[in-house]
Design a protein around this motif. Structure first.
Motif, short mmCIF file in Angstrom:
data_model
loop_
_atom_site.label_atom_id
_atom_site.label_comp_id
_atom_site.label_asym_id
_atom_site.label_seq_id
_atom_site.Cartn_x
_atom_site.Cartn_y
_atom_site.Cartn_z
N ASP A 192 0.84 -1.19 0.00
CA ASP A 192 0.00 0.00 0.00
C ASP A 192 0.88 1.25 0.00
O ASP A 192 2.11 1.15 -0.05
CB ASP A 192 -1.00 -0.02 1.16
N GLU A 193 0.25 2.42 0.07
CA GLU A 193 0.99 3.68 -0.04
C GLU A 193 2.00 3.89 1.09
O GLU A 193 2.96 4.64 0.95
CB GLU A 193 0.03 4.87 -0.12
N SER A 194 1.83 3.19 2.23
CA SER A 194 2.79 3.33 3.32
C SER A 194 3.85 2.22 3.31
O SER A 194 4.67 2.14 4.22
CB SER A 194 2.06 3.37 4.66
N GLY A 195 3.80 1.34 2.30
CA GLY A 195 4.79 0.29 2.18
C GLY A 195 4.42 -1.01 2.87
O GLY A 195 5.22 -1.94 2.92
N ASP A 196 3.21 -1.10 3.41
CA ASP A 196 2.75 -2.31 4.07
C ASP A 196 2.10 -3.26 3.07
O ASP A 196 1.42 -2.81 2.14
CB ASP A 196 1.73 -1.98 5.18
N PRO A 197 2.30 -4.58 3.27
CA PRO A 197 1.67 -5.54 2.35
C PRO A 197 0.15 -5.49 2.43
O PRO A 197 -0.42 -5.30 3.50
CB PRO A 197 2.18 -6.90 2.84
N VAL A 198 -0.49 -5.66 1.30
CA VAL A 198 -1.94 -5.79 1.24
C VAL A 198 -2.22 -7.29 1.11
O VAL A 198 -1.95 -7.88 0.07
CB VAL A 198 -2.53 -5.02 0.04
N ARG A 199 -2.69 -7.88 2.20
CA ARG A 199 -2.85 -9.32 2.24
C ARG A 199 -4.15 -9.77 1.57
O ARG A 199 -5.13 -9.05 1.56
CB ARG A 199 -2.80 -9.80 3.68
N THR A 200 -4.12 -10.99 1.08
CA THR A 200 -5.29 -11.60 0.49
C THR A 200 -6.00 -12.44 1.54
O THR A 200 -5.45 -12.72 2.60
CB THR A 200 -4.86 -12.50 -0.68
N ALA A 201 -7.21 -12.86 1.22
CA ALA A 201 -7.96 -13.76 2.10
C ALA A 201 -8.78 -14.69 1.22
O ALA A 201 -9.56 -14.22 0.38
CB ALA A 201 -8.86 -12.97 3.04
N ASN A 202 -8.61 -15.97 1.38
CA ASN A 202 -9.35 -16.95 0.61
C ASN A 202 -10.70 -17.20 1.28
O ASN A 202 -10.76 -17.57 2.45
CB ASN A 202 -8.53 -18.25 0.55
N VAL A 203 -11.79 -17.00 0.56
CA VAL A 203 -13.12 -17.11 1.17
C VAL A 203 -13.45 -18.54 1.57
O VAL A 203 -14.18 -18.76 2.53
CB VAL A 203 -14.22 -16.51 0.27
N LYS A 204 -12.93 -19.53 0.86
CA LYS A 204 -13.18 -20.92 1.25
C LYS A 204 -12.44 -21.26 2.55
O LYS A 204 -12.95 -22.00 3.38
CB LYS A 204 -12.80 -21.87 0.13
N ASP A 205 -11.24 -20.71 2.72
CA ASP A 205 -10.55 -20.86 4.00
C ASP A 205 -11.38 -20.22 5.10
O ASP A 205 -11.55 -20.79 6.18
CB ASP A 205 -9.18 -20.17 3.97
N GLY A 206 -11.91 -19.03 4.83
CA GLY A 206 -12.72 -18.33 5.82
C GLY A 206 -13.95 -19.12 6.21
O GLY A 206 -14.30 -19.21 7.39
N PHE A 207 -14.63 -19.70 5.25
CA PHE A 207 -15.81 -20.51 5.54
C PHE A 207 -15.43 -21.70 6.42
O PHE A 207 -16.11 -22.00 7.40
CB PHE A 207 -16.46 -21.00 4.25
N ALA A 208 -14.34 -22.37 6.09
CA ALA A 208 -13.91 -23.54 6.86
C ALA A 208 -13.54 -23.15 8.29
O ALA A 208 -13.85 -23.88 9.24
CB ALA A 208 -12.74 -24.22 6.16
N ILE A 209 -12.89 -22.01 8.47
CA ILE A 209 -12.56 -21.52 9.80
C ILE A 209 -13.83 -21.32 10.61
O ILE A 209 -13.96 -21.80 11.75
CB ILE A 209 -11.73 -20.22 9.74
N ARG A 210 -14.78 -20.62 10.05
CA ARG A 210 -16.05 -20.35 10.75
C ARG A 210 -16.77 -21.66 11.08
O ARG A 210 -17.27 -21.85 12.18
CB ARG A 210 -16.93 -19.44 9.92
N TYR A 211 -16.80 -22.57 10.13
CA TYR A 211 -17.50 -23.85 10.32
C TYR A 211 -16.83 -24.68 11.42
O TYR A 211 -17.50 -25.28 12.25
CB TYR A 211 -17.55 -24.61 8.99
N ALA A 212 -15.50 -24.71 11.43
CA ALA A 212 -14.78 -25.44 12.48
C ALA A 212 -15.06 -24.85 13.85
O ALA A 212 -15.31 -25.58 14.82
CB ALA A 212 -13.28 -25.43 12.19
N LEU A 213 -15.05 -23.53 13.95
CA LEU A 213 -15.35 -22.88 15.22
C LEU A 213 -16.76 -23.22 15.70
O LEU A 213 -16.99 -23.49 16.87
CB LEU A 213 -15.18 -21.36 15.10
#
Length: 176
Positions: A30-51
């Motif tokens: 980004d403009e301050s030099g920090d990484p802009v991270r990605t997020a996989n929605v299928k990973d997110g669904f699995a995390i929520r489902y496991a919880l």
């Protein structure tokens, strides 16, 4: 010797690194030099489902960005450790807070900073694009790259081994 698939039945908790596991290992800045991270929605669904199915979960990362914290808080993860380069301290804190034993934890990492914690948990895993040293100590290497569904892969395998993957009607779960 216990086979990998049999060991999955004993898992009660997941711990994941962010960069190279939950997100790509390369990121635009980004403009301050920090990484802009990605997020996989299928990973997110699995995390929520496991919880929702009673698994404990932690994120341990060297990243120090509120966006990462916000992302996983929204999914329901309570144990988020940012700016962590001594991951063993975070593991010990997680164990104290949850009561989960080390041998009941599946950890997924991809780089040398993950090596010490991976040697301590029940099932060390990594994405296919992890560094060779991490691959060498992993009980399982996902066929998925970091940020491309490797987290969903291991969560689904654990839940299937415990007959918790979509064995009942899903109520109230929201897709990512």
């Amino acid at each position: 010797m216990t086979f990998f698939k049999e060991r999955l039945k004993n898992i009660k908790a997941f711990i994941f690194d962010v960069d190279g596991v939950l997100s790509y290992d390369t990121s635009p800045l980004d403009e301050s030099g920090d990484p802009v991270r990605t997020a996989n929605v299928k990973d997110g669904f699995a995390i929520r489902y496991a919880l929702q199915n009673g698994f404990q979960m932690a994120i341990i990362t060297g990243a120090n960005t509120q966006r990462v914290k916000l992302r996983y808080k929204k999914l329901g993860v309570e144990h988020i450790y940012l700016n962590s380069f001594q991951k063993m301290e975070c593991l010990d804190d997680f164990i104290v807070k949850t009561g989960v034993a080390k041998n009941e934890i599946l950890y997924m990492g991809d780089d040398l900073v993950d090596f010490p914690i991976m040697k301590e948990v029940g099932i060390p895993t990594c994405p296919v694009d992890a560094v060779p040293e991490v691959k060498a100590i992993s009980m399982y290497i996902s066929d998925k790259k970091g940020g491309e569904g490797c987290v969903r892969d291991v969560i689904e395998q654990v839940m299937r081994s415990q007959q918790k993957w979509f064995g009942q009607e899903i109520k109230g779960i929201k897709a990512d």
